[in-house]
Design a protein around this motif. Structure first.
Motif: not given
Length: 257
Positions: A99-128
């Motif tokens: 089902p396309i809804a399941d494909e989109l859930a995979m894209v959200k988890l494997h791509i969007e979540a990875v991008l957003r969580l990486t982006a959330a973590a990096l500013p503090g890491m770079r500052e430290r």
């Protein structure tokens, strides 16, 4: 003590990361969907290793789940020095049978979540001036195989690109690309793996050991075990048509968690 945040932390490679990092003395933030398993895992790790273990129930295939983890990663209290983006899933069926809804859930988890969580973590890491991100991909990233392989290929390219952007800041990123690994992953995807030879299987502990060794060496891609390094090198040199045939027969099984 340094703190590590691990997604998909109650099983497979995520759980192996949690055990290894707790053994090394790191405090942990464990993220998963199952509150009961999270609590049990946290209690076990605290009892065995004496580290502080925080739990965060979140479904990273949803906006609310991603936002909850983003908030934790961007907080100044108990900053996260190591992020392991491990959460993921696979399908037993090919494209158009899912089902396309399941494909989109995979894209959200494997791509969007990875991008957003990486982006959330990096500013503090770079500052430290110090920090580490491990994004779990798969050897499926190197063969053409539907949404799963495409999303894992994105993880590899994204990680390498951001690693270049972070050069000189003290922040390191690694794309981890394991092959067949003894976990719950294939069982949960209802994929029959009985015809895969024993020589192709890795333990989750070996995958984690190789990943942390490559991270310490400053590498941006980790392919655990010599056998998979050879297979990936061969895949990169093979004609696209040959890879397409290979992926049609076995590519959907080149999943890891």
């Amino acid at each position: 003590m340094p703190t590590a945040l691990i997604t998909g932390a109650t099983a497979g490679i995520g759980a192996a990361f949690a055990r290894r990092l707790a053994k090394d003395g790191l405090d942990l933030v464990l993220v998963a969907r199952d509150a009961t398993r999270l609590a049990d895992t946290a209690s076990e790790l605290t009892k065995q290793y004496g580290v502080s273990v925080e739990t965060l129930v979140a479904d990273l295939a949803t906006d609310d789940g991603i936002a909850a983890v983003e908030t934790r990663l961007s907080g100044a209290e108990r900053p996260v020095e190591l992020l392991v983006n491990n959460a993921g899933f696979g399908f037993k069926d090919s494209f158009l049978k899912v089902p396309i809804a399941d494909e989109l859930a995979m894209v959200k988890l494997h791509i969007e979540a990875v991008l957003r969580l990486t982006a959330a973590a990096l500013p503090g890491m770079r500052e430290r001036g110090r920090g580490y991100v491990v994004n779990v991909a798969s050897v499926a990233a190197f063969v053409p195989r539907g949404t799963y392989g495409a999303s894992k290929s994105w993880v590899v390219q994204f990680t390498q690109g951001v690693a270049r952007d972070m050069a000189g800041t003290g922040v390191r990123l690694l794309a981890l690309c394991p092959g067949f690994t003894h976990t719950e992953f294939h069982q949960r995807a209802q994929v029959d793996m009985s015809d895969v030879g024993g020589w192709m299987w890795l333990s989750a502990e070996q995958v984690v050991d190789d990943a942390l060794r490559d991270l310490a060496r400053g590498r941006t891609v980790s392919i655990p075990s010599r056998r998979y390094k050879v297979l990936v090198a061969a895949a990169r040199k093979a004609p696209l048509g040959a890879l397409g045939g290979l992926s049609s027969r076995a590519g959907r099984r080149l999943d890891r968690r």
